[in-house]
Design a protein around this motif. Structure first.
Motif, short mmCIF file in Angstrom:
data_model
loop_
_atom_site.label_atom_id
_atom_site.label_comp_id
_atom_site.label_asym_id
_atom_site.label_seq_id
_atom_site.Cartn_x
_atom_site.Cartn_y
_atom_site.Cartn_z
N VAL A 1 0.71 -1.41 -0.13
CA VAL A 1 0.12 0.10 -0.02
C VAL A 1 0.95 1.35 0.01
O VAL A 1 0.73 2.20 -0.90
CB VAL A 1 -0.93 -0.09 1.17
CG1 VAL A 1 -1.89 1.21 1.38
CG2 VAL A 1 -1.94 -1.20 1.18
N VAL A 2 1.79 1.37 0.87
CA VAL A 2 2.50 2.42 0.99
C VAL A 2 3.46 2.76 -0.23
O VAL A 2 3.65 3.95 -0.94
CB VAL A 2 3.63 2.58 2.46
CG1 VAL A 2 4.54 3.67 2.31
CG2 VAL A 2 2.60 2.63 3.34
N PRO A 3 4.20 1.66 -1.04
CA PRO A 3 4.94 1.98 -2.15
C PRO A 3 4.03 2.25 -3.18
O PRO A 3 4.16 3.09 -4.07
CB PRO A 3 5.47 0.41 -2.38
CG PRO A 3 5.63 -0.09 -0.93
CD PRO A 3 4.50 0.36 -0.26
N LEU A 4 2.82 1.85 -3.27
CA LEU A 4 1.75 2.22 -4.30
C LEU A 4 1.46 3.63 -4.15
O LEU A 4 1.27 4.42 -5.07
CB LEU A 4 0.60 1.35 -4.27
CG LEU A 4 0.84 -0.34 -4.96
CD1 LEU A 4 -0.46 -1.12 -4.82
CD2 LEU A 4 1.35 -0.10 -6.59
N ALA A 5 1.06 3.78 -2.94
CA ALA A 5 1.00 5.52 -2.63
C ALA A 5 1.91 6.29 -3.20
O ALA A 5 1.72 7.37 -3.45
CB ALA A 5 0.35 5.63 -1.09
N LEU A 6 3.22 6.11 -2.61
CA LEU A 6 4.35 6.86 -3.07
C LEU A 6 4.40 6.91 -4.58
O LEU A 6 4.74 8.08 -5.13
CB LEU A 6 5.46 6.37 -2.47
CG LEU A 6 5.64 6.52 -1.04
CD1 LEU A 6 6.86 5.60 -0.49
CD2 LEU A 6 6.04 7.98 -0.54
N ILE A 7 4.12 5.73 -5.32
CA ILE A 7 4.13 5.97 -6.67
C ILE A 7 3.16 7.00 -7.37
O ILE A 7 3.64 7.57 -8.25
CB ILE A 7 4.22 4.41 -7.40
CG1 ILE A 7 5.42 3.48 -7.03
CG2 ILE A 7 3.96 4.62 -8.90
CD1 ILE A 7 5.27 2.16 -7.41
N VAL A 8 2.01 6.76 -6.83
CA VAL A 8 0.67 7.58 -7.19
C VAL A 8 1.01 8.98 -7.03
O VAL A 8 0.91 9.85 -7.90
CB VAL A 8 -0.39 7.05 -6.77
CG1 VAL A 8 -1.54 7.84 -7.14
CG2 VAL A 8 -0.87 5.61 -7.34
N GLY B 1 9.88 3.45 -11.08
CA GLY B 1 11.04 2.99 -11.14
C GLY B 1 11.94 3.01 -9.90
O GLY B 1 12.48 2.47 -9.22
N ALA B 2 11.67 4.45 -9.22
CA ALA B 2 12.53 5.07 -7.88
C ALA B 2 11.98 4.07 -6.90
O ALA B 2 12.91 3.71 -6.14
CB ALA B 2 12.19 6.31 -7.82
N VAL B 3 10.70 4.09 -6.71
CA VAL B 3 10.22 3.50 -5.65
C VAL B 3 10.31 1.97 -5.69
O VAL B 3 10.79 1.48 -4.72
CB VAL B 3 8.54 3.68 -5.48
CG1 VAL B 3 8.03 2.89 -4.37
CG2 VAL B 3 8.47 5.32 -5.12
N LEU B 4 10.06 1.19 -6.94
CA LEU B 4 10.45 -0.15 -6.96
C LEU B 4 11.95 -0.40 -6.48
O LEU B 4 12.05 -1.66 -6.25
CB LEU B 4 10.05 -0.77 -8.33
CG LEU B 4 8.46 -0.76 -8.57
CD1 LEU B 4 8.23 -0.98 -10.03
CD2 LEU B 4 7.77 -1.39 -7.37
N VAL B 5 12.88 0.35 -7.20
CA VAL B 5 14.13 0.03 -6.78
C VAL B 5 14.43 -0.09 -5.29
O VAL B 5 15.25 -0.82 -4.68
CB VAL B 5 15.27 1.18 -7.34
CG1 VAL B 5 16.44 1.08 -7.08
CG2 VAL B 5 15.20 0.74 -8.98
N SER C 1 20.08 3.28 -7.30
CA SER C 1 19.09 3.93 -7.74
C SER C 1 19.46 5.10 -8.84
O SER C 1 18.98 5.27 -9.73
CB SER C 1 18.44 4.61 -6.42
OG SER C 1 17.14 5.27 -7.09
N VAL C 2 20.75 5.60 -8.45
CA VAL C 2 21.43 6.75 -9.44
C VAL C 2 21.93 5.94 -10.83
O VAL C 2 21.57 6.60 -11.67
CB VAL C 2 22.30 7.29 -8.89
CG1 VAL C 2 23.37 8.19 -9.69
CG2 VAL C 2 21.98 8.37 -7.88
N GLY D 1 10.80 10.39 -5.74
CA GLY D 1 10.50 8.69 -5.34
C GLY D 1 11.41 8.41 -4.50
O GLY D 1 10.81 7.39 -3.65
N LEU D 2 12.57 8.09 -4.97
CA LEU D 2 13.76 7.54 -3.99
C LEU D 2 13.71 8.02 -2.65
O LEU D 2 13.54 7.19 -1.75
CB LEU D 2 15.03 7.87 -4.72
CG LEU D 2 16.33 7.34 -3.95
CD1 LEU D 2 16.35 5.57 -3.69
CD2 LEU D 2 17.37 7.83 -4.68
N THR D 3 13.65 9.45 -2.65
CA THR D 3 13.93 9.93 -1.11
C THR D 3 12.48 9.63 -0.20
O THR D 3 12.81 9.22 0.86
CB THR D 3 13.86 11.64 -1.22
OG1 THR D 3 15.13 11.78 -2.26
CG2 THR D 3 14.16 12.23 0.22
N GLY D 4 11.59 9.50 -1.01
CA GLY D 4 10.15 9.39 -0.37
C GLY D 4 10.08 7.92 0.14
O GLY D 4 9.75 7.45 1.28
N ALA D 5 10.44 7.08 -0.77
CA ALA D 5 10.43 5.47 -0.33
C ALA D 5 11.53 5.27 0.68
O ALA D 5 11.21 4.54 1.52
CB ALA D 5 10.77 4.84 -1.75
#
Length: 194
Positions: free
Chosen positions: A6-13, A41-45, A61-62, A126-130
């Motif tokens: 749920v949280v990763p999907l929320a971050l992506i959206v 991509g950022a959240v999934l990595v 991630s970079v 996305g990376l920072t938030g995740a």
């Protein structure tokens, strides 16, 4: 497993909604698709590298961001029929990305120099938030990069499009769903940053 998603999907959206808002002043939907890809991509990595030490996630991630950005620039160059090699196109986009994005005529053509900044900004948000939301468990604080990116997209669009009422309501609703999700497993053990 659904709770952990749920949280990763929320971050992506939440991150992708900035692309939706910014895409309203672009010709076509190429920018929106590229920003959605960068957000995912950022959240999934970050999710895939969750078991790695925190200091190793950023380089991984970079590297992935560089690949996505180069592919996005090539796609935008092909879409706009720009001549030149990928190296020339990338160098020009890096030099002139911000000025051309801010001074482009509306509708903005999705060229390498007008998609570079939004794609990289979406990936970094996305990376920072995740990392903040998933590694430390501070979901609300993890929403801050996506909220900043969303606010920046609203600012750049300004009065050049209709008010973004639908995307803003979606942003609030998705954020609420992510906050209401039950807490997942504890952060990965042995990580000093966790």
């Amino acid at each position: 497993m659904l709770r952990a998603a749920v949280v990763p999907l929320a971050l992506i959206v939440l991150t992708a909604l900035a692309g939706v808002v910014l895409g309203r002043v672009y010709a076509g939907d190429l920018l929106t698709r590229l920003v959605i890809g960068a957000a995912a991509g950022a959240v999934l990595v970050s999710v895939a590298a969750r078991r790695l030490p925190s200091w190793l996630v950023a380089p991984v991630s970079v590297a992935a961001m560089s690949g996505w950005t180069l592919w996005s620039l090539r796609l935008a160059a092909t879409h706009a029929d720009l001549p030149g090699s990928l190296l020339e196109v990338t160098a020009d986009a890096a030099r002139n990305g911000i000025p051309r994005l801010l001074t482009a005529m509306i509708p903005v053509e999705p060229t390498p120099d007008t998609v570079l900044v939004p794609v990289v900004a979406a990936w970094l948000a996305g990376l920072t938030g995740a990392e903040v939301a998933l590694r430390t468990g501070r979901v609300l604080l993890g929403y801050l990069p996506a909220a900043g990116l969303y606010a920046a997209a609203l600012y750049v669009v300004g009065p050049n499009a209709e008010p973004a009422i639908g995307p803003t309501l979606a942003f609030v609703a998705v954020a609420a769903v992510g906050l209401a999700a039950p807490a997942g497993a504890a952060p990965a053990g042995g990580d000093p940053a966790a």
